[in-house]
Design an enzyme around this catalytic site. Structure first.
Site, mmCIF file in Angstrom:
data_model
loop_
_atom_site.group_PDB
_atom_site.id
_atom_site.type_symbol
_atom_site.label_atom_id
_atom_site.label_comp_id
_atom_site.label_asym_id
_atom_site.label_seq_id
_atom_site.Cartn_x
_atom_site.Cartn_y
_atom_site.Cartn_z
ATOM 1 N N LYS A 143 34.836 46.220 -25.879
ATOM 2 C CA LYS A 143 35.298 47.503 -25.310
ATOM 3 C C LYS A 143 34.115 48.365 -24.857
ATOM 4 O O LYS A 143 34.123 48.879 -23.737
ATOM 5 C CB LYS A 143 36.141 48.234 -26.371
ATOM 6 C CG LYS A 143 36.638 49.597 -25.931
ATOM 7 C CD LYS A 143 37.851 50.045 -26.712
ATOM 8 C CE LYS A 143 37.530 50.573 -28.094
ATOM 9 N NZ LYS A 143 36.878 51.889 -28.098
ATOM 10 N N ARG B 261 31.029 50.468 -20.038
ATOM 11 C CA ARG B 261 29.708 50.691 -19.439
ATOM 12 C C ARG B 261 29.491 49.883 -18.173
ATOM 13 O O ARG B 261 28.880 50.362 -17.219
ATOM 14 C CB ARG B 261 28.614 50.367 -20.473
ATOM 15 C CG ARG B 261 28.501 51.443 -21.547
ATOM 16 C CD ARG B 261 27.774 50.944 -22.759
ATOM 17 N NE ARG B 261 27.484 51.982 -23.728
ATOM 18 C CZ ARG B 261 28.363 52.462 -24.618
ATOM 19 N NH1 ARG B 261 29.607 51.986 -24.649
ATOM 20 N NH2 ARG B 261 28.010 53.411 -25.463
ATOM 21 N N GLY C 19 37.772 58.322 -26.610
ATOM 22 C CA GLY C 19 36.609 59.183 -26.784
ATOM 23 C C GLY C 19 35.416 58.657 -26.001
ATOM 24 O O GLY C 19 34.651 59.417 -25.406
ATOM 25 N N ARG D 177 39.602 65.950 -30.481
ATOM 26 C CA ARG D 177 38.268 65.419 -30.808
ATOM 27 C C ARG D 177 37.151 66.267 -30.196
ATOM 28 O O ARG D 177 37.256 66.716 -29.052
ATOM 29 C CB ARG D 177 38.172 63.940 -30.362
ATOM 30 C CG ARG D 177 39.170 63.097 -31.143
ATOM 31 C CD ARG D 177 39.094 61.662 -30.792
ATOM 32 N NE ARG D 177 37.841 61.069 -31.221
ATOM 33 C CZ ARG D 177 37.469 59.844 -30.899
ATOM 34 N NH1 ARG D 177 38.246 59.103 -30.122
ATOM 35 N NH2 ARG D 177 36.332 59.357 -31.327
ATOM 36 N N SER E 107 25.346 58.972 -32.691
ATOM 37 C CA SER E 107 26.474 58.651 -31.814
ATOM 38 C C SER E 107 25.991 58.047 -30.506
ATOM 39 O O SER E 107 25.268 58.681 -29.731
ATOM 40 C CB SER E 107 27.292 59.920 -31.531
ATOM 41 O OG SER E 107 28.113 59.720 -30.408
ATOM 42 N N GLN F 235 27.863 57.483 -28.089
ATOM 43 C CA GLN F 235 28.558 58.160 -26.988
ATOM 44 C C GLN F 235 27.728 59.337 -26.492
ATOM 45 O O GLN F 235 27.608 59.561 -25.285
ATOM 46 C CB GLN F 235 29.935 58.617 -27.442
ATOM 47 C CG GLN F 235 30.841 57.446 -27.778
ATOM 48 C CD GLN F 235 32.192 57.876 -28.307
ATOM 49 O OE1 GLN F 235 32.464 59.057 -28.496
ATOM 50 N NE2 GLN F 235 33.056 56.909 -28.563
ATOM 51 N N ASP G 208 33.064 51.325 -36.678
ATOM 52 C CA ASP G 208 34.465 51.001 -36.346
ATOM 53 C C ASP G 208 35.060 49.957 -37.293
ATOM 54 O O ASP G 208 36.257 49.676 -37.220
ATOM 55 C CB ASP G 208 34.560 50.490 -34.906
ATOM 56 C CG ASP G 208 34.280 51.595 -33.900
ATOM 57 O OD1 ASP G 208 34.410 52.775 -34.266
ATOM 58 O OD2 ASP G 208 33.929 51.288 -32.747
ATOM 59 N N LYS H 247 37.195 60.436 -35.668
ATOM 60 C CA LYS H 247 37.552 59.299 -34.796
ATOM 61 C C LYS H 247 38.975 59.501 -34.249
ATOM 62 O O LYS H 247 39.483 60.607 -34.275
ATOM 63 C CB LYS H 247 37.427 57.995 -35.592
ATOM 64 C CG LYS H 247 35.984 57.643 -35.912
ATOM 65 C CD LYS H 247 35.226 57.303 -34.662
ATOM 66 C CE LYS H 247 33.748 57.104 -34.923
ATOM 67 N NZ LYS H 247 32.973 57.070 -33.687
ATOM 68 N N ARG I 30 42.871 51.101 -34.960
ATOM 69 C CA ARG I 30 42.128 50.333 -35.978
ATOM 70 C C ARG I 30 42.719 50.507 -37.385
ATOM 71 O O ARG I 30 42.637 49.601 -38.208
ATOM 72 C CB ARG I 30 40.650 50.715 -35.969
ATOM 73 C CG ARG I 30 39.961 50.303 -34.667
ATOM 74 C CD ARG I 30 38.465 50.218 -34.809
ATOM 75 N NE ARG I 30 37.815 50.426 -33.533
ATOM 76 C CZ ARG I 30 37.698 49.502 -32.586
ATOM 77 N NH1 ARG I 30 38.182 48.294 -32.760
ATOM 78 N NH2 ARG I 30 37.089 49.787 -31.442
HETATM 79 C C1 S3P Z 1 31.311 53.747 -28.997
HETATM 80 C C2 S3P Z 1 30.620 54.460 -29.935
HETATM 81 C C3 S3P Z 1 31.137 54.781 -31.269
HETATM 82 C C4 S3P Z 1 32.404 53.982 -31.609
HETATM 83 C C5 S3P Z 1 33.346 53.874 -30.458
HETATM 84 C C6 S3P Z 1 32.652 53.215 -29.272
HETATM 85 C C7 S3P Z 1 30.674 53.489 -27.693
HETATM 86 O O1 S3P Z 1 31.416 56.163 -31.330
HETATM 87 O O2 S3P Z 1 33.064 54.558 -32.715
HETATM 88 O O3 S3P Z 1 34.486 53.109 -30.806
HETATM 89 O O4 S3P Z 1 31.134 52.601 -26.957
HETATM 90 O O5 S3P Z 1 29.690 54.172 -27.382
HETATM 91 P P1 S3P Z 1 30.242 57.214 -31.649
HETATM 92 O O6 S3P Z 1 29.159 56.948 -30.703
HETATM 93 O O7 S3P Z 1 30.814 58.565 -31.444
HETATM 94 O O8 S3P Z 1 29.912 56.939 -33.082
#
Ligand code: S3P
Length: 432
Positions: free
Chosen positions: A19, A24, A91, A119, A164, A166, A317, A344, A392
Protein backbone atom coordinates in the site's frame (compact mmCIF):
# COMPACT_ATOMS: atom_id res chain seq x y z
CA UNK A 1 -14.74 -22.27 5.34
CA UNK A 2 -14.74 -20.29 8.62
CA UNK A 3 -11.50 -20.27 10.60
CA UNK A 4 -11.38 -22.33 13.79
CA UNK A 5 -8.88 -23.43 16.41
CA UNK A 6 -8.29 -26.53 14.29
CA UNK A 7 -7.08 -24.44 11.34
CA UNK A 8 -3.52 -24.62 10.03
CA UNK A 9 -1.82 -22.21 7.65
CA UNK A 10 -0.53 -23.84 4.49
CA UNK A 11 0.35 -23.09 0.89
CA UNK A 12 2.28 -20.76 -1.38
CA UNK A 13 1.07 -17.23 -0.87
CA UNK A 14 1.59 -14.04 -2.90
CA UNK A 15 0.67 -11.01 -0.74
CA UNK A 16 -1.14 -8.15 -2.52
CA UNK A 17 0.85 -5.10 -3.70
CA UNK A 18 2.29 -2.89 -0.99
CA UNK A 19 0.00 0.00 0.00
CA UNK A 20 2.70 2.53 0.93
CA UNK A 21 4.59 1.91 -2.31
CA UNK A 22 1.40 1.99 -4.39
CA UNK A 23 0.51 5.50 -3.16
CA UNK A 24 4.04 6.75 -3.75
CA UNK A 25 4.58 5.32 -7.22
CA UNK A 26 1.32 6.86 -8.46
CA UNK A 27 2.37 10.25 -7.11
CA UNK A 28 6.00 10.17 -8.27
CA UNK A 29 5.28 8.66 -11.70
CA UNK A 30 2.69 11.45 -11.98
CA UNK A 31 5.55 13.96 -11.67
CA UNK A 32 7.83 12.31 -14.25
CA UNK A 33 7.22 13.67 -17.74
CA UNK A 34 6.33 10.80 -20.09
CA UNK A 35 4.95 7.30 -19.68
CA UNK A 36 5.59 5.09 -16.63
CA UNK A 37 4.33 1.56 -16.19
CA UNK A 38 3.17 0.18 -12.83
CA UNK A 39 2.49 -3.52 -12.33
CA UNK A 40 0.84 -5.16 -9.30
CA UNK A 41 -0.55 -1.88 -7.99
CA UNK A 42 -2.68 -2.47 -4.88
CA UNK A 43 -6.24 -1.76 -5.95
CA UNK A 44 -7.53 -1.10 -2.45
CA UNK A 45 -9.82 1.86 -1.84
CA UNK A 46 -7.07 3.98 -0.23
CA UNK A 47 -4.80 3.73 -3.25
CA UNK A 48 -7.64 4.24 -5.75
CA UNK A 49 -8.47 7.50 -3.98
CA UNK A 50 -4.88 8.67 -4.49
CA UNK A 51 -5.06 7.58 -8.15
CA UNK A 52 -8.26 9.61 -8.63
CA UNK A 53 -6.69 12.62 -6.90
CA UNK A 54 -3.72 12.53 -9.30
CA UNK A 55 -6.15 12.48 -12.23
CA UNK A 56 -7.87 15.59 -10.86
CA UNK A 57 -4.49 17.37 -10.94
CA UNK A 58 -4.11 16.62 -14.66
CA UNK A 59 -2.18 13.34 -14.64
CA UNK A 60 -3.48 10.77 -17.10
CA UNK A 61 -3.65 7.21 -15.74
CA UNK A 62 -4.86 4.28 -17.83
CA UNK A 63 -5.34 0.67 -16.79
CA UNK A 64 -4.58 -1.94 -19.47
CA UNK A 65 -5.11 -5.53 -18.45
CA UNK A 66 -3.27 -5.79 -15.11
CA UNK A 67 -0.96 -2.79 -15.50
CA UNK A 68 -1.38 0.93 -14.94
CA UNK A 69 0.20 3.46 -17.29
CA UNK A 70 0.86 6.92 -15.89
CA UNK A 71 1.50 9.93 -18.13
CA UNK A 72 3.23 12.36 -15.77
CA UNK A 73 3.44 16.13 -15.78
CA UNK A 74 6.37 18.17 -14.40
CA UNK A 75 6.59 19.41 -10.79
CA UNK A 76 4.77 22.73 -10.60
CA UNK A 77 2.49 21.71 -13.47
CA UNK A 78 -0.44 20.39 -11.42
CA UNK A 79 -3.76 21.90 -12.45
CA UNK A 80 -6.41 23.21 -10.11
CA UNK A 81 -8.89 20.39 -9.29
CA UNK A 82 -12.46 21.18 -10.30
CA UNK A 83 -14.08 19.43 -7.33
CA UNK A 84 -13.55 18.31 -3.74
CA UNK A 85 -10.95 15.56 -3.38
CA UNK A 86 -12.16 12.71 -1.19
CA UNK A 87 -9.49 10.45 0.35
CA UNK A 88 -11.93 8.09 2.04
CA UNK A 89 -10.17 6.35 4.93
CA UNK A 90 -6.61 7.16 3.91
CA UNK A 91 -4.30 9.15 6.17
CA UNK A 92 -1.39 8.38 3.86
CA UNK A 93 -3.27 9.61 0.77
CA UNK A 94 -4.39 12.93 2.23
CA UNK A 95 -1.08 13.72 3.97
CA UNK A 96 1.14 12.87 1.00
CA UNK A 97 -1.04 14.80 -1.44
CA UNK A 98 -1.15 17.78 0.95
CA UNK A 99 2.63 17.85 0.69
CA UNK A 100 2.68 17.49 -3.08
CA UNK A 101 0.23 20.28 -3.82
CA UNK A 102 1.32 22.72 -1.12
CA UNK A 103 4.17 23.91 -3.37
CA UNK A 104 1.93 24.35 -6.43
CA UNK A 105 0.04 27.53 -7.12
CA UNK A 106 -3.41 25.95 -6.79
CA UNK A 107 -6.35 25.85 -4.43
CA UNK A 108 -7.95 22.61 -3.30
CA UNK A 109 -10.56 21.25 -0.89
CA UNK A 110 -9.65 17.89 0.66
CA UNK A 111 -11.83 15.63 2.77
CA UNK A 112 -12.40 12.02 3.82
CA UNK A 113 -14.67 9.64 5.71
CA UNK A 114 -15.75 9.95 9.35
CA UNK A 115 -12.54 8.34 10.64
CA UNK A 116 -10.23 10.48 8.49
CA UNK A 117 -12.06 13.64 9.60
CA UNK A 118 -10.97 12.82 13.17
CA UNK A 119 -7.26 12.44 12.35
CA UNK A 120 -4.72 15.17 13.06
CA UNK A 121 -3.29 17.01 10.05
CA UNK A 122 -1.48 19.79 11.88
CA UNK A 123 1.53 17.48 12.25
CA UNK A 124 1.91 17.94 8.45
CA UNK A 125 0.50 21.43 7.88
CA UNK A 126 2.71 23.02 10.56
CA UNK A 127 5.70 22.16 8.35
CA UNK A 128 4.02 23.03 5.05
CA UNK A 129 2.84 26.42 6.38
CA UNK A 130 6.49 27.38 6.78
CA UNK A 131 7.10 27.08 3.01
CA UNK A 132 4.23 29.50 2.35
CA UNK A 133 1.14 27.28 1.89
CA UNK A 134 -2.08 28.25 3.69
CA UNK A 135 -4.56 25.90 5.35
CA UNK A 136 -7.99 26.13 6.94
CA UNK A 137 -9.11 23.12 8.96
CA UNK A 138 -11.67 22.13 11.56
CA UNK A 139 -10.19 23.00 14.99
CA UNK A 140 -6.99 23.90 13.14
CA UNK A 141 -6.17 20.20 12.56
CA UNK A 142 -9.04 18.04 11.24
CA UNK A 143 -10.27 17.61 7.63
CA UNK A 144 -12.02 18.94 5.60
CA UNK A 145 -9.04 21.08 4.57
CA UNK A 146 -9.06 24.19 2.43
CA UNK A 147 -5.60 24.62 0.95
CA UNK A 148 -3.94 27.43 -0.94
CA UNK A 149 -0.60 26.29 -2.26
CA UNK A 150 2.32 28.50 -3.14
CA UNK A 151 4.17 28.61 -6.43
CA UNK A 152 7.19 30.07 -4.63
CA UNK A 153 7.88 27.61 -1.84
CA UNK A 154 10.74 28.60 0.49
CA UNK A 155 13.55 26.00 0.75
CA UNK A 156 14.03 25.19 4.43
CA UNK A 157 15.42 22.75 6.99
CA UNK A 158 12.94 20.55 8.83
CA UNK A 159 13.23 18.59 12.07
CA UNK A 160 10.61 15.84 12.39
CA UNK A 161 9.94 15.06 16.03
CA UNK A 162 6.94 12.73 15.63
CA UNK A 163 8.12 9.42 14.10
CA UNK A 164 5.96 9.44 10.94
CA UNK A 165 6.79 8.53 7.36
CA UNK A 166 3.72 10.43 6.27
CA UNK A 167 5.07 13.71 7.67
CA UNK A 168 8.50 13.06 6.16
CA UNK A 169 7.07 12.12 2.76
CA UNK A 170 4.73 15.12 2.68
CA UNK A 171 7.72 17.45 3.14
CA UNK A 172 9.74 15.53 0.55
CA UNK A 173 6.93 15.79 -2.00
CA UNK A 174 6.60 19.53 -1.40
CA UNK A 175 10.33 19.77 -2.19
CA UNK A 176 9.74 18.54 -5.76
CA UNK A 177 8.60 22.06 -6.69
CA UNK A 178 10.80 24.09 -4.36
CA UNK A 179 13.86 25.85 -5.71
CA UNK A 180 16.96 25.33 -3.59
CA UNK A 181 18.17 22.79 -1.07
CA UNK A 182 15.74 21.14 1.39
CA UNK A 183 17.12 19.44 4.48
CA UNK A 184 15.15 17.01 6.63
CA UNK A 185 16.15 15.33 9.89
CA UNK A 186 14.12 12.50 11.41
CA UNK A 187 15.02 11.32 14.87
CA UNK A 188 13.52 7.83 14.61
CA UNK A 189 13.75 5.80 11.41
CA UNK A 190 10.47 5.42 9.52
CA UNK A 191 9.65 3.76 6.19
CA UNK A 192 11.89 5.15 3.46
CA UNK A 193 10.12 4.25 0.21
CA UNK A 194 9.88 7.87 -0.98
CA UNK A 195 13.66 8.18 -0.64
CA UNK A 196 14.31 4.89 -2.45
CA UNK A 197 11.93 5.66 -5.30
CA UNK A 198 13.32 9.15 -5.84
CA UNK A 199 16.82 7.64 -6.11
CA UNK A 200 15.55 5.08 -8.64
CA UNK A 201 14.00 7.87 -10.70
CA UNK A 202 17.31 9.76 -10.91
CA UNK A 203 16.44 12.54 -8.49
CA UNK A 204 19.06 14.58 -6.68
CA UNK A 205 18.69 13.19 -3.16
CA UNK A 206 21.19 12.26 -0.46
CA UNK A 207 20.34 10.16 2.58
CA UNK A 208 22.68 9.73 5.53
CA UNK A 209 22.06 7.61 8.62
CA UNK A 210 23.90 8.32 11.83
CA UNK A 211 23.14 6.82 15.22
CA UNK A 212 20.89 9.63 16.51
CA UNK A 213 19.05 10.62 13.34
CA UNK A 214 18.48 10.21 9.63
CA UNK A 215 19.31 13.12 7.32
CA UNK A 216 17.86 13.79 3.87
CA UNK A 217 18.95 16.47 1.44
CA UNK A 218 17.02 17.21 -1.74
CA UNK A 219 17.81 19.56 -4.58
CA UNK A 220 15.37 19.88 -7.48
CA UNK A 221 17.86 20.61 -10.25
CA UNK A 222 17.15 17.30 -12.01
CA UNK A 223 13.95 15.99 -13.49
CA UNK A 224 12.34 12.74 -12.44
CA UNK A 225 12.82 9.94 -14.96
CA UNK A 226 9.88 7.76 -15.95
CA UNK A 227 9.98 4.26 -14.50
CA UNK A 228 8.72 0.68 -14.91
CA UNK A 229 7.84 -0.49 -11.43
CA UNK A 230 6.45 -3.76 -10.12
CA UNK A 231 4.99 -3.20 -6.67
CA UNK A 232 6.28 -5.87 -4.24
CA UNK A 233 3.99 -7.76 -1.83
CA UNK A 234 2.80 -5.85 1.22
CA UNK A 235 4.45 -7.06 4.47
CA UNK A 236 1.69 -5.38 6.50
CA UNK A 237 -0.94 -7.52 4.73
CA UNK A 238 1.24 -10.65 4.77
CA UNK A 239 1.70 -10.12 8.52
CA UNK A 240 -1.73 -11.65 9.20
CA UNK A 241 -0.72 -14.92 7.55
CA UNK A 242 2.91 -14.96 8.71
CA UNK A 243 1.85 -14.36 12.31
CA UNK A 244 -0.88 -17.00 12.12
CA UNK A 245 1.63 -19.50 10.69
CA UNK A 246 4.04 -18.77 13.56
CA UNK A 247 1.28 -19.39 16.10
CA UNK A 248 -0.10 -22.68 14.83
CA UNK A 249 2.27 -25.64 15.04
CA UNK A 250 1.98 -27.81 11.95
CA UNK A 251 1.68 -24.79 9.66
CA UNK A 252 3.89 -24.45 6.61
CA UNK A 253 3.65 -21.29 4.53
CA UNK A 254 5.76 -20.07 1.64
CA UNK A 255 5.51 -16.31 1.09
CA UNK A 256 6.57 -15.05 -2.34
CA UNK A 257 7.80 -11.60 -3.39
CA UNK A 258 7.34 -9.82 -0.09
CA UNK A 259 8.80 -6.34 0.39
CA UNK A 260 11.71 -6.86 2.81
CA UNK A 261 12.69 -3.28 3.57
CA UNK A 262 14.14 -3.08 7.10
CA UNK A 263 11.81 -0.22 8.04
CA UNK A 264 8.84 -2.54 7.41
CA UNK A 265 9.75 -5.93 8.79
CA UNK A 266 10.11 -5.14 12.47
CA UNK A 267 7.26 -7.61 13.07
CA UNK A 268 9.34 -10.45 11.56
CA UNK A 269 12.16 -9.65 13.98
CA UNK A 270 9.61 -9.60 16.81
CA UNK A 271 8.07 -12.93 15.79
CA UNK A 272 11.53 -14.48 15.53
CA UNK A 273 12.41 -13.31 19.03
CA UNK A 274 9.16 -14.94 20.19
CA UNK A 275 10.39 -18.23 18.72
CA UNK A 276 8.78 -17.97 15.27
CA UNK A 277 10.56 -20.06 12.65
CA UNK A 278 10.85 -17.74 9.63
CA UNK A 279 13.55 -18.35 7.03
CA UNK A 280 14.54 -16.30 4.01
CA UNK A 281 14.76 -18.56 0.97
CA UNK A 282 15.53 -15.91 -1.66
CA UNK A 283 16.38 -12.21 -1.61
CA UNK A 284 16.86 -9.64 -4.38
CA UNK A 285 17.08 -5.86 -4.72
CA UNK A 286 14.92 -4.02 -7.24
CA UNK A 287 14.65 -0.20 -7.45
CA UNK A 288 16.48 0.14 -4.13
CA UNK A 289 13.99 -2.10 -2.32
CA UNK A 290 14.75 -5.57 -0.96
CA UNK A 291 12.27 -8.27 -1.94
CA UNK A 292 12.27 -11.79 -0.47
CA UNK A 293 10.64 -15.22 -0.44
CA UNK A 294 10.10 -16.67 3.02
CA UNK A 295 9.36 -20.04 4.56
CA UNK A 296 7.48 -20.30 7.85
CA UNK A 297 7.36 -23.74 9.39
CA UNK A 298 6.22 -23.64 12.95
CA UNK A 299 7.26 -26.29 15.44
CA UNK A 300 7.48 -24.46 18.75
CA UNK A 301 5.25 -22.62 21.26
CA UNK A 302 5.80 -18.85 21.14
CA UNK A 303 7.36 -17.08 24.11
CA UNK A 304 6.56 -13.59 25.42
CA UNK A 305 8.71 -10.50 24.75
CA UNK A 306 9.06 -6.82 25.63
CA UNK A 307 9.05 -4.43 22.68
CA UNK A 308 10.78 -1.09 23.21
CA UNK A 309 9.42 2.29 21.95
CA UNK A 310 12.24 2.71 19.39
CA UNK A 311 11.13 -0.47 17.63
CA UNK A 312 7.47 0.56 17.33
CA UNK A 313 7.69 2.74 14.16
CA UNK A 314 9.19 -0.25 12.33
CA UNK A 315 6.03 -2.33 13.02
CA UNK A 316 3.42 0.32 13.71
CA UNK A 317 0.73 -1.29 11.51
CA UNK A 318 1.45 -4.81 12.78
CA UNK A 319 0.87 -4.23 16.53
CA UNK A 320 -2.80 -5.37 16.24
CA UNK A 321 -1.89 -8.80 14.81
CA UNK A 322 1.18 -9.11 17.07
CA UNK A 323 -1.16 -8.63 20.03
CA UNK A 324 -3.02 -11.78 18.93
CA UNK A 325 0.30 -13.68 18.83
CA UNK A 326 1.17 -12.30 22.29
CA UNK A 327 -2.09 -13.58 23.76
CA UNK A 328 -1.19 -17.12 22.62
CA UNK A 329 2.46 -16.90 23.75
CA UNK A 330 3.63 -18.08 27.15
CA UNK A 331 3.95 -15.24 29.69
CA UNK A 332 3.61 -11.46 29.84
CA UNK A 333 4.29 -9.49 26.65
CA UNK A 334 4.68 -5.71 26.89
CA UNK A 335 4.49 -3.42 23.85
CA UNK A 336 5.95 -0.11 25.02
CA UNK A 337 5.38 3.39 23.69
CA UNK A 338 2.22 2.95 21.58
CA UNK A 339 1.07 6.58 21.60
CA UNK A 340 0.99 6.79 17.78
CA UNK A 341 -1.50 3.89 17.72
CA UNK A 342 -4.10 6.19 19.26
CA UNK A 343 -4.26 8.38 16.10
CA UNK A 344 -4.60 5.68 13.44
CA UNK A 345 -7.78 4.73 11.54
CA UNK A 346 -9.24 4.23 15.04
CA UNK A 347 -7.75 4.51 18.49
CA UNK A 348 -6.09 1.14 17.95
CA UNK A 349 -4.58 0.95 21.40
CA UNK A 350 -8.03 1.11 23.05
CA UNK A 351 -9.67 -1.21 20.51
CA UNK A 352 -6.97 -3.89 20.79
CA UNK A 353 -7.27 -3.90 24.57
CA UNK A 354 -11.08 -3.89 24.48
CA UNK A 355 -11.30 -6.77 21.97
CA UNK A 356 -8.64 -8.86 23.71
CA UNK A 357 -10.75 -8.68 26.86
CA UNK A 358 -13.91 -9.51 24.91
CA UNK A 359 -12.39 -12.72 23.50
CA UNK A 360 -11.11 -13.73 26.95
CA UNK A 361 -7.52 -12.46 27.12
CA UNK A 362 -6.18 -10.67 30.17
CA UNK A 363 -4.65 -7.34 29.10
CA UNK A 364 -4.27 -3.74 30.27
CA UNK A 365 -2.97 -0.34 29.16
CA UNK A 366 -0.61 1.69 31.33
CA UNK A 367 0.85 4.99 30.01
CA UNK A 368 0.64 4.00 26.32
CA UNK A 369 2.18 0.59 27.10
CA UNK A 370 0.11 -2.52 26.38
CA UNK A 371 0.39 -5.53 28.72
CA UNK A 372 -0.83 -8.88 27.42
CA UNK A 373 -0.88 -11.92 29.70
CA UNK A 374 -0.55 -14.76 27.23
CA UNK A 375 -0.88 -18.52 27.46
CA UNK A 376 -1.40 -21.52 25.18
CA UNK A 377 -5.00 -22.11 26.24
CA UNK A 378 -7.76 -21.52 23.72
CA UNK A 379 -9.66 -18.29 24.44
CA UNK A 380 -13.40 -18.39 25.06
CA UNK A 381 -14.26 -16.34 21.90
CA UNK A 382 -17.89 -15.94 20.82
CA UNK A 383 -17.50 -12.18 21.27
CA UNK A 384 -18.79 -9.28 19.22
CA UNK A 385 -15.68 -7.59 17.85
CA UNK A 386 -15.69 -3.80 18.07
CA UNK A 387 -13.73 -2.59 15.04
CA UNK A 388 -15.15 0.85 14.22
CA UNK A 389 -14.55 0.03 10.53
CA UNK A 390 -10.78 -0.13 11.12
CA UNK A 391 -9.48 -2.66 8.57
CA UNK A 392 -6.47 -3.85 10.57
CA UNK A 393 -8.43 -4.31 13.81
CA UNK A 394 -11.03 -6.32 11.89
CA UNK A 395 -8.49 -8.55 10.13
CA UNK A 396 -6.50 -9.15 13.34
CA UNK A 397 -9.53 -10.27 15.32
CA UNK A 398 -10.78 -12.39 12.42
CA UNK A 399 -7.45 -14.25 12.58
CA UNK A 400 -7.97 -14.53 16.36
CA UNK A 401 -10.60 -17.18 15.59
CA UNK A 402 -7.71 -19.65 15.24
CA UNK A 403 -7.09 -19.41 18.99
CA UNK A 404 -10.72 -19.28 20.17
CA UNK A 405 -13.08 -22.10 21.20
CA UNK A 406 -16.05 -20.31 19.64
CA UNK A 407 -15.94 -18.07 16.57
CA UNK A 408 -16.24 -14.33 17.19
CA UNK A 409 -18.94 -12.21 15.60
CA UNK A 410 -17.70 -9.60 13.17
CA UNK A 411 -20.22 -7.37 11.41
CA UNK A 412 -19.64 -5.01 8.46
CA UNK A 413 -16.59 -6.70 7.04
CA UNK A 414 -16.33 -4.57 3.88
CA UNK A 415 -13.75 -2.14 5.36
CA UNK A 416 -11.00 -4.69 4.55
CA UNK A 417 -11.20 -3.17 1.05
CA UNK A 418 -9.25 -0.12 2.20
CA UNK A 419 -5.99 -2.09 2.28
CA UNK A 420 -6.67 -5.74 1.44
CA UNK A 421 -9.63 -6.45 -0.87
CA UNK A 422 -8.69 -10.14 -1.23
CA UNK A 423 -8.26 -10.81 2.51
CA UNK A 424 -11.19 -13.23 2.89
CA UNK A 425 -10.36 -15.01 -0.36
CA UNK A 426 -6.81 -15.51 0.93
CA UNK A 427 -7.91 -16.71 4.39
CA UNK A 428 -10.10 -19.37 2.78
CA UNK A 429 -7.23 -20.42 0.50
CA UNK A 430 -4.42 -20.55 3.06
CA UNK A 431 -6.07 -21.16 6.44
CA UNK A 432 -8.05 -24.37 6.82
C1 S3P B 1 2.43 5.00 6.13
C2 S3P B 1 2.97 5.43 7.31
C3 S3P B 1 2.49 5.01 8.63
C4 S3P B 1 1.52 3.82 8.55
C5 S3P B 1 0.56 3.94 7.42
C6 S3P B 1 1.31 4.05 6.10
C7 S3P B 1 3.01 5.50 4.86
O1 S3P B 1 1.86 6.11 9.25
O2 S3P B 1 0.82 3.68 9.77
O3 S3P B 1 -0.30 2.82 7.37
O4 S3P B 1 2.75 4.90 3.81
O5 S3P B 1 3.74 6.49 4.91
P1 S3P B 1 2.73 7.21 10.03
O6 S3P B 1 3.76 7.67 9.11
O7 S3P B 1 1.80 8.31 10.38
O8 S3P B 1 3.23 6.47 11.23
Amino acid sequence: MPLSHLSKIKGTYYPPGDKSISHRILILAGQAVGKSKISNLLEGEDVINTLNAMKLFGVQIIKKEKDHFVFGIPPGGLIQPNKTINFGNSGTGIRLILGLISSNNIKAYLTGDKSLCKRPMKRVTEHLSRIGAKFEMKKDTFPPIKLKGTGKAVPLSFNILIPSAQIKSAIMLSALNTNGVIKIKEFKSTRDHTENMLKSMGYNIKVKEVSKYRFIEMKNNKELNTIRYTVPGDPSSAAFFITAACMKPGSKLIVKNILFNKTRIGFIKTLKSMGGNIKIIRKKRVHNELIADLKIQQNKILNSITLMPDEVPLQIDEIPILSIAASFADGLTIFKGLRELTVKESNRLLLINENLKRIGVNSKIKNYDLYIYGNQELKKGGAIIKHEYDHRILMSFYIANIICKKNNIINNKSCVKTSYPTFFKHTSEFIN
